[in-house]
Design an enzyme around this catalytic site. Structure first.
Site, PDB file in Angstrom:
ATOM      1  N   CYS A 381       0.831  -1.208   0.000  1.00 44.95           N
ATOM      2  CA  CYS A 381       0.000   0.000   0.000  1.00 44.95           C
ATOM      3  C   CYS A 381       0.867   1.261   0.000  1.00 44.95           C
ATOM      4  O   CYS A 381       1.466   1.575  -1.017  1.00 44.95           O
ATOM      5  CB  CYS A 381      -1.003  -0.047   1.150  1.00 44.95           C
ATOM      6  SG  CYS A 381      -2.486   0.890   0.763  1.00 44.95           S
ATOM      7  N   HIS A 507      -3.678  -5.048   0.548  1.00 46.44           N
ATOM      8  CA  HIS A 507      -3.131  -5.562   1.814  1.00 46.44           C
ATOM      9  C   HIS A 507      -3.207  -7.093   1.864  1.00 46.44           C
ATOM     10  O   HIS A 507      -4.138  -7.648   2.441  1.00 46.44           O
ATOM     11  CB  HIS A 507      -3.910  -4.974   2.995  1.00 46.44           C
ATOM     12  CG  HIS A 507      -3.648  -3.524   3.207  1.00 46.44           C
ATOM     13  ND1 HIS A 507      -2.604  -3.065   3.986  1.00 46.44           N
ATOM     14  CD2 HIS A 507      -4.265  -2.431   2.733  1.00 46.44           C
ATOM     15  CE1 HIS A 507      -2.604  -1.751   3.973  1.00 46.44           C
ATOM     16  NE2 HIS A 507      -3.604  -1.331   3.225  1.00 46.44           N
ATOM     17  N   GLU A 509      -1.629  -9.067   3.627  1.00 42.25           N
ATOM     18  CA  GLU A 509      -1.444  -9.616   4.985  1.00 42.25           C
ATOM     19  C   GLU A 509      -2.758 -10.039   5.638  1.00 42.25           C
ATOM     20  O   GLU A 509      -2.767 -10.865   6.547  1.00 42.25           O
ATOM     21  CB  GLU A 509      -0.700  -8.607   5.881  1.00 42.25           C
ATOM     22  CG  GLU A 509      -1.463  -7.340   6.280  1.00 42.25           C
ATOM     23  CD  GLU A 509      -1.342  -6.184   5.285  1.00 42.25           C
ATOM     24  OE1 GLU A 509      -1.081  -6.452   4.086  1.00 42.25           O
ATOM     25  OE2 GLU A 509      -1.520  -5.018   5.696  1.00 42.25           O
TER      26      GLU A 509
HETATM   27  N1  GLN Z   1      -2.049   6.792   2.659  1.00 37.21           N
HETATM   28  C1  GLN Z   1      -2.130   6.034   1.466  1.00 37.21           C
HETATM   29  C2  GLN Z   1      -3.486   6.179   0.795  1.00 37.21           C
HETATM   30  O1  GLN Z   1      -4.429   6.612   1.387  1.00 37.21           O
HETATM   31  C3  GLN Z   1      -1.823   4.587   1.719  1.00 37.21           C
HETATM   32  C4  GLN Z   1      -2.831   3.891   2.554  1.00 37.21           C
HETATM   33  C5  GLN Z   1      -2.336   2.611   3.141  1.00 37.21           C
HETATM   34  O2  GLN Z   1      -1.146   2.328   3.159  1.00 37.21           O
HETATM   35  N2  GLN Z   1      -3.228   1.810   3.704  1.00 37.21           N
HETATM   36  O3  GLN Z   1      -3.633   5.855  -0.342  1.00 37.21           O
END
Ligand code: GLN
Length: 550
Positions: A381, A507, A509
């Site tokens: 992410c 994600h 994970e």
């Molecule tokens: N802050 C980034 C976004 O909003 C990444 C979000 C995250 O890593 N969950 O896109």
């Protein structure tokens, strides 16, 4: 008829109620029962989505996009029952729903009160999970007995057994039996007090699970039983696990918990099969290799902030019979001390998700280090977004390239706001959330890991790879190996000219399990292990060629 188990906690917080509840769910499932798990949290936030990881640890995202408590991660890793929006309620949600009903005039002019309106609402969200397909609902009450905030929840679960019959409910209280060094003995008084408080509300626990550092003697067990008004067979010891949390379920079996629950609730259960779990523990105890991975995040000191990441790394380690030592490195310190000092010697580098500007440059430096030194790298992410920024700046020469999350007027917004996000004002529950499909490019590293053309993964982000830059990144050797089914969003990036450099916008994970490591984590840990083995071969070879000085 669906039976209900309620799990409460006493004496102190952080006793591992989530893990114990998940273990109970696992044991019942493995005895052939259909289980649903639920957590009720007494705080007033509507969900943990807007809470700081300092306060609350990781936000766990479900397929349906709900942002939930990290205990739901334990539930998903240990059990297979479906988890949805209904699996996690907070005081905030309960009140919000009652207040909305009041505004719609549904209470017909009555005074709206904690009892019965709030407690009815709580009972209805518990009841929602009871259906024909469910033998047992396990509801964990967050917080500690005695907290002002958890009172309505306790009152509601007390009433619940009146509604559905005492024989259909089981109250399990998790408590602490501390060892006092000075006295040289275990102390049962805190447990007595905590159970006393429950009984004042009208809840007589059926089972006590006692967290303890040392074995509880028969005498202490009988004392706890007598003072807390439970049979001594229902005083279950749960000793601290030095080795692994995966020891909890078998240890509860050894202490007779599954038998007891089945007997009390008169459940029609099959035999218990723990063969694969015992194999898993055997593998964990007897690793063939040992490697180290640096996780470079904003919250290094807080071990719950990236809970599922650490768990998923463990699962991949289990898969490769490798003990993975994880170093939690705060990205800000890389800005101060440089990557060489902090990152040399690791077999792999992982940059997890996150929000906020603090420590961003440290993450970017860590990624540059991994890219240039050819160390296996996995970005998740925000970790992927930082990898794009790093590549943009260093390889494409885009000066001051950035994400518009951190620099509104960067000349090169390589990461920018998703179109659907442009008009959103409210912060809670408004990101791109939950399970979405991604298409994988055949033959890519991602495709090799997953062995599938389309995968479903969970998301939680507002920003994305800026499509205006796609071609330029490609021309410089970045592979865009996964995208959304409409082709609009970049989901995965890779570098071809690197042993293992892969980053994802989602994600992974959240979908890893102890007995089924996530394919990308498995691939990353394998690459780190290969690097480790290669380096040890080289140093062994070097030692052979150059005889030690006389
Ligand atoms: N802050 C980034 C976004 O909003 C990444 C979000 C995250 O890593 N969950 O896109």
């Amino acid at each position: 008829m669906t039976k209900h188990i309620f799990v409460t906690g006493g004496v102190v917080s952080s006793l591992g109620k989530g893990l114990t509840s998940a273990s109970i769910g696992m044991l019942l499932e493995r005895r052939g029962l259909r289980v649903k798990m639920q957590k009720l949290d007494p705080y007033i936030n509507v969900d943990p989505g807007t809470m700081s990881p300092y306060q609350h640890g990781e936000v766990y995202v479900l397929d349906d996009g709900s942002e939930t408590d990290l205990d739901l991660g334990h539930y998903e890793r240990f059990t297979n029952g479906p988890l949805t929006r209904d699996s996690n309620y907070t005081t905030g949600q309960i009140y919000l729903s009652v207040i909305e009903k009041e505004r719609r005039g549904e209470f017909l002019g009555k005074t709206v009160q904690v009892i019965p309106h709030i407690t009815n609402e709580i009972k209805s969200v518990i009841q929602k999970l009871a259906d024909e397909q469910t033998d047992v609902v396990i509801t964990e009450i967050g917080g500690t007995v005695g907290d002002i905030e958890s009172q309505p929840f306790l009152e509601a679960i007390r009433q619940f057994s009146l509604d559905i019959g005492k024989d259909n409910c089981l109250y399990i209280h998790l408590t602490l039996v501390p060892y006092l060094k000075a006295a040289g003995e275990l102390k049962t008084k805190p447990t007595q007090h905590s159970v006393g408080q429950l009984r004042e509300i009208g809840i007589q626990p059926d089972v006590l699970i006692c967290r303890t550092e040392r074995a509880i003697s028969l005498e202490d067990r009988q004392k706890i039983a007598l003072f807390c008004n439970v049979p001594s067979e229902a005083v279950i010891e749960e000793r601290d696990k030095e080795f692994s949390i995966y020891e909890v379920p078998p240890s509860l079996v050894e202490n007779g918990l599954d038998q007891l629950i089945i007997k009390r609730l008169r459940l029609n259960a099959g035999p218990l099969d723990m063969t694969d779990w015992r194999q898993l523990l055997h593998g964990l105890r007897n690793p063939r290799h040992e490697i180290s991975i640096a996780v470079v995040g904003k919250y290094a000191e807080h071990k719950d902030a990236y809970k599922s990441i650490y768990e998923a790394i463990d699962h991949a380690g289990i898969r490769h019979q490798t003990q993975v030592r994880v170093a939690r490195i705060q990205s800000e310190t890389i800005e101060q001390e440089g990557p060489e000092r902090l990152l040399s010697g690791y077999d792999g580098i992982l940059v997890p998700g996150g929000f906020g500007e603090r420590g961003i440059e440290g993450k970017i430096e860590a990624i540059r280090y991994a890219r240039e030194r050819r160390i296996p790298f996995f970005g998740i992410c925000l970790g992927m977004q930082c990898a794009v920024i790093e590549f943009g700046r260093q390889v494409l020469g885009l000066e001051n390239a950035h994400s518009t999350e951190f620099s509104k007027d960067t000349p090169h917004p390589v990461i920018c706001l998703l179109d659907e996000q442009l008009k959103i004002v409210n912060k809670g529950g408004t990101m791109r959330l939950g399970a979405r499909d991604a298409r994988l490019v055949p033959g890519s590293r991602a495709h090799t890991c997953y062995q599938r053309a389309v995968v479903s993964e969970r998301h939680r982000h507002r920003y994305e790879f800026n499509n205006d830059y796609r071609q330029r990144f490609r021309d410089h050797g970045m592979l865009l190996t996964g995208d959304s089914p409409d082709g609009n969003l970049v989901e995965i990036i890779e570098l071809a000219d690197h042993p293992w450099f892969l980053a994802v916008q989602f994600h992974p994970e959240f979908k890893s399990k102890p007995t089924a490591a996530h394919p990308l984590f498995a691939g990353f840990v394998r690459a780190a292990l290969d690097r480790h083995l290669l380096r040890s071969d080289r140093s062994a070879g070097a030692a052979g060629e150059t005889p030690a000085s006389p």
